[in-house]
Design a protein around this motif. Structure first.
Motif, PDB file in Angstrom:
ATOM      1  N   SER A 127      50.366 -28.277  12.638  1.00  0.00           N
ATOM      2  CA  SER A 127      50.332 -27.776  11.910  1.00  0.00           C
ATOM      3  C   SER A 127      49.298 -27.715  11.118  1.00  0.00           C
ATOM      4  N   TYR A 128      49.165 -27.532  10.128  1.00  0.00           N
ATOM      5  CA  TYR A 128      47.930 -27.124   9.013  1.00  0.00           C
ATOM      6  C   TYR A 128      48.233 -26.581   6.918  1.00  0.00           C
ATOM      7  N   VAL A 129      47.806 -26.984   6.344  1.00  0.00           N
ATOM      8  CA  VAL A 129      47.631 -26.759   5.322  1.00  0.00           C
ATOM      9  C   VAL A 129      47.101 -25.931   4.672  1.00  0.00           C
ATOM     10  N   VAL A 130      47.225 -24.711   4.639  1.00  0.00           N
ATOM     11  CA  VAL A 130      45.952 -23.535   3.600  1.00  0.00           C
ATOM     12  C   VAL A 130      45.997 -22.957   2.480  1.00  0.00           C
ATOM     13  N   LYS A 131      45.049 -23.650   1.508  1.00  0.00           N
ATOM     14  CA  LYS A 131      44.556 -22.971  -0.130  1.00  0.00           C
ATOM     15  C   LYS A 131      43.263 -21.576   0.487  1.00  0.00           C
ATOM     16  N   ILE A 132      44.438 -20.580  -0.229  1.00  0.00           N
ATOM     17  CA  ILE A 132      43.966 -18.965  -0.374  1.00  0.00           C
ATOM     18  C   ILE A 132      44.029 -19.089  -2.215  1.00  0.00           C
ATOM     19  N   ASN A 133      42.883 -17.792  -2.027  1.00  0.00           N
ATOM     20  CA  ASN A 133      42.776 -17.161  -3.309  1.00  0.00           C
ATOM     21  C   ASN A 133      43.490 -16.162  -3.635  1.00  0.00           C
ATOM     22  N   PRO A 134      44.450 -16.143  -4.527  1.00  0.00           N
ATOM     23  CA  PRO A 134      45.566 -15.742  -4.616  1.00  0.00           C
ATOM     24  C   PRO A 134      45.399 -13.900  -5.075  1.00  0.00           C
ATOM     25  N   CYS A 135      44.342 -13.935  -5.215  1.00  0.00           N
ATOM     26  CA  CYS A 135      43.637 -12.445  -5.977  1.00  0.00           C
ATOM     27  C   CYS A 135      44.720 -11.967  -6.902  1.00  0.00           C
ATOM     28  N   ARG A 136      44.965 -12.961  -8.257  1.00  0.00           N
ATOM     29  CA  ARG A 136      45.860 -12.820  -9.276  1.00  0.00           C
ATOM     30  C   ARG A 136      44.955 -11.568 -10.492  1.00  0.00           C
ATOM     31  N   ASP A 137      45.860 -10.580 -10.898  1.00  0.00           N
ATOM     32  CA  ASP A 137      44.735  -9.702 -11.955  1.00  0.00           C
ATOM     33  C   ASP A 137      44.637 -10.387 -13.235  1.00  0.00           C
ATOM     34  N   ASP A 138      45.624 -11.399 -13.584  1.00  0.00           N
ATOM     35  CA  ASP A 138      45.711 -11.500 -15.387  1.00  0.00           C
ATOM     36  C   ASP A 138      44.794 -13.089 -15.524  1.00  0.00           C
ATOM     37  N   ALA A 139      44.600 -13.775 -14.255  1.00  0.00           N
ATOM     38  CA  ALA A 139      44.323 -15.540 -14.635  1.00  0.00           C
ATOM     39  C   ALA A 139      43.183 -15.724 -14.877  1.00  0.00           C
ATOM     40  N   LEU A 140      42.445 -16.435 -13.656  1.00  0.00           N
ATOM     41  CA  LEU A 140      40.938 -16.652 -13.880  1.00  0.00           C
ATOM     42  C   LEU A 140      40.604 -15.570 -12.748  1.00  0.00           C
ATOM     43  N   PRO A 141      39.289 -15.165 -13.769  1.00  0.00           N
ATOM     44  CA  PRO A 141      38.322 -14.783 -12.905  1.00  0.00           C
ATOM     45  C   PRO A 141      37.748 -14.181 -11.072  1.00  0.00           C
ATOM     46  N   GLU A 142      37.106 -13.757 -10.640  1.00  0.00           N
ATOM     47  CA  GLU A 142      37.439 -13.869  -9.314  1.00  0.00           C
ATOM     48  C   GLU A 142      36.322 -14.748  -9.303  1.00  0.00           C
ATOM     49  N   GLU A 143      35.026 -14.890  -9.902  1.00  0.00           N
ATOM     50  CA  GLU A 143      33.780 -15.183  -9.724  1.00  0.00           C
ATOM     51  C   GLU A 143      33.905 -17.040  -9.815  1.00  0.00           C
ATOM     52  N   ILE A 144      35.286 -16.892 -10.567  1.00  0.00           N
ATOM     53  CA  ILE A 144      35.564 -18.299 -11.174  1.00  0.00           C
ATOM     54  C   ILE A 144      36.123 -19.168 -10.238  1.00  0.00           C
ATOM     55  N   ASN A 145      37.279 -18.234  -9.459  1.00  0.00           N
ATOM     56  CA  ASN A 145      38.090 -18.406  -8.285  1.00  0.00           C
ATOM     57  C   ASN A 145      37.034 -18.718  -7.024  1.00  0.00           C
ATOM     58  N   HIS A 146      36.100 -17.628  -6.860  1.00  0.00           N
ATOM     59  CA  HIS A 146      35.061 -18.339  -5.872  1.00  0.00           C
ATOM     60  C   HIS A 146      34.675 -19.267  -6.164  1.00  0.00           C
ATOM     61  N   MET A 147      33.765 -20.059  -7.600  1.00  0.00           N
ATOM     62  CA  MET A 147      32.811 -20.990  -7.560  1.00  0.00           C
ATOM     63  C   MET A 147      34.579 -22.246  -7.417  1.00  0.00           C
ATOM     64  N   LEU A 148      35.417 -22.325  -7.724  1.00  0.00           N
ATOM     65  CA  LEU A 148      36.402 -23.254  -6.971  1.00  0.00           C
ATOM     66  C   LEU A 148      35.915 -23.693  -5.598  1.00  0.00           C
ATOM     67  N   PHE A 149      36.704 -22.800  -4.999  1.00  0.00           N
ATOM     68  CA  PHE A 149      36.650 -22.973  -3.506  1.00  0.00           C
ATOM     69  C   PHE A 149      35.469 -23.396  -3.344  1.00  0.00           C
ATOM     70  N   GLU A 150      33.916 -22.725  -4.107  1.00  0.00           N
ATOM     71  CA  GLU A 150      32.691 -23.286  -3.303  1.00  0.00           C
ATOM     72  C   GLU A 150      32.976 -24.973  -3.215  1.00  0.00           C
ATOM     73  N   LYS A 151      32.854 -25.437  -4.522  1.00  0.00           N
ATOM     74  CA  LYS A 151      33.155 -26.513  -4.648  1.00  0.00           C
ATOM     75  C   LYS A 151      33.529 -27.851  -3.690  1.00  0.00           C
ATOM     76  N   GLU A 152      34.908 -26.916  -3.930  1.00  0.00           N
ATOM     77  CA  GLU A 152      35.682 -27.517  -2.509  1.00  0.00           C
ATOM     78  C   GLU A 152      35.259 -28.081  -1.353  1.00  0.00           C
ATOM     79  N   ILE A 153      34.899 -26.446  -0.756  1.00  0.00           N
ATOM     80  CA  ILE A 153      34.351 -26.744   0.080  1.00  0.00           C
ATOM     81  C   ILE A 153      32.879 -27.597   0.353  1.00  0.00           C
ATOM     82  N   ASP A 154      32.840 -27.801  -0.135  1.00  0.00           N
ATOM     83  CA  ASP A 154      30.703 -28.487  -0.898  1.00  0.00           C
ATOM     84  C   ASP A 154      31.129 -29.909  -0.836  1.00  0.00           C
ATOM     85  N   PHE A 155      32.180 -29.914  -1.253  1.00  0.00           N
ATOM     86  CA  PHE A 155      33.247 -31.187  -1.161  1.00  0.00           C
ATOM     87  C   PHE A 155      33.130 -31.592   0.118  1.00  0.00           C
TER      88      PHE A 155
END
Length: 377
Positions: free
Chosen positions: A22-50
């Motif tokens: 079993s694995y835990v999976v973090k997924i972009n929720p693609c919400r329309d009215d929360a974080l702008p997509e470029e910020i979501n993308h940045m957060l994934f980039e930072k965590e993957i780089d970590f």
């Protein structure tokens, strides 16, 4: 807040034997009215780089000095395609890891484990930094320069509204409770510049420059327990906000969001001593010079208490209110955040909430500490 978190079970055959994982999976929720997509993308980039670039280097520092690797979930797989971002991590549940009840506030045994793990993260990054040609982690890992607090234009407005809305919530609550008029007035006067104030708090100034978790609170850590129920190990999760900053920002963030006053106040000195002891031992094992003294750490902790206050106010609804009633990402960071938070406040901040013991030990006592320290004047 920024991701959907789920589990995936894999059934497979290996060597003629049926197995599963079993694995835990973090997924972009693609919400329309929360974080702008470029910020979501940045957060994934930072965590993957970590997980893929920074953590292996930190582990090399630690193991070379005779210490265990940093305690984070094992990275398995990631995708950085826009709107399809995801991260697969090892599922810690089969190993007995679980979240501490955030309503209780962590006790001494839990806090000391977190102090040691924060110190290991901070110290190993400091040693790594001393080995770089220009002693600069950001040059080596450019994703560390990207920060959700550093946005400009409309994105900055989004986060200003989020923080201002949290201050507004606190002001309404304090006026209902009574006796905190000066604190409420201070918050009102500092609402509009709260984001700029936080930015100043996270600006690194030597010698307090380490890799910080950035979001180190109860819900971003899991504990494993011995048979007698004592905590034996902690894992730090959600490395989407890693940044180079003062270690005191991580310490304040944690103490004022995850530890109640009846544990924090009488034990603060011993907690800081526990942190400093681990920090110093790793620095020395790495062949570097300890960058600051215990007394300097105490002063730095005091100087960064405003950072702890800001995020204690933001975390307050998630601590006080039943999970079904906590604000969503859209409520806190969407276009109509202030209006939605006002509606939420009217629905969930009831007389029973105001009389809850948590109101004192997790919120009002934090404000009292800030007044006593001169953070709130």
């Amino acid at each position: 807040m920024a991701t959907v978190v789920t589990r995936v079970q894999v059934h497979f055959q290996q060597g003629g034997q049926q197995n599963q994982a079993s694995y835990v999976v973090k997924i972009n929720p693609c919400r329309d009215d929360a974080l702008p997509e470029e910020i979501n993308h940045m957060l994934f980039e930072k965590e993957i780089d970590f997980y893929t670039k920074i953590a292996p280097e930190l582990n090399s520092v630690l193991t070379a000095g005779g210490h265990d690797e940093i305690r984070v979930p094992r990275f398995v797989y990631s995708c950085m395609q826009l709107l399809n971002e995801l991260i697969f991590l090892a599922d810690l549940r089969p190993r007995g890891f679980k979240m501490f009840d955030r309503y209780k506030g962590q006790d001494e045994a839990h806090v000391k484990l977190v102090m040691q793990e924060q110190a290991r993260l901070h110290a190993s990054s400091y040693v790594l930094q001393t080995r770089l040609p220009n002693r600069n982690l950001i040059d080596k890992y450019p994703s560390l320069k990207k920060d959700w607090l550093n946005m400009t234009g409309e994105k900055k407005k989004t986060f200003t509204n989020m923080m201002a809305g949290s201050y507004s919530n606190a002001v309404v609550i304090l006026r209902k409770i009574g006796g905190y008029e000066k604190v409420a007035k201070w918050m009102e006067e500092n609402t509009q510049n709260c984001l700029d104030t936080v930015l100043k708090q996270i600006t690194p100034v030597p010698p307090f420059e380490v890799l910080c978790h950035g979001d180190c609170w109860n819900n971003n850590m899991l504990f494993r327990y011995n048979d007698d129920g004592t905590p034996a190990e902690v894992m730090l999760l959600d490395h989407q906000i890693t940044r180079v900053a003062s270690p005191a920002t991580d310490l304040n963030y944690y103490f004022f969001t995850s530890v109640s006053s009846d544990v924090r106040r009488p034990n603060l000195e011993s907690f800081l001593t526990c942190y400093y002891s681990t920090f110093s031992s790793i620095i020395q094992a790495g062949g570097a010079e300890i960058p600051f003294s215990m007394s300097e750490l105490r002063q730095e902790f005091r100087d960064k208490m405003l950072y702890g206050l800001m995020f204690a106010v933001i975390a307050f609804p998630f601590i006080m209110i039943d999970p079904a009633g906590t604000p969503s990402a859209e409520d806190i960071m969407g276009k109509d955040a202030r209006e939605k938070l006002e509606t939420w406040r009217e629905q969930h901040i009831t007389d029973d909430t105001l009389k809850s013991p948590l109101m004192r030990t997790r919120f009002l006592d934090t404000l009292d500490d800030m007044v006593e320290a001169g953070v709130i004047s």
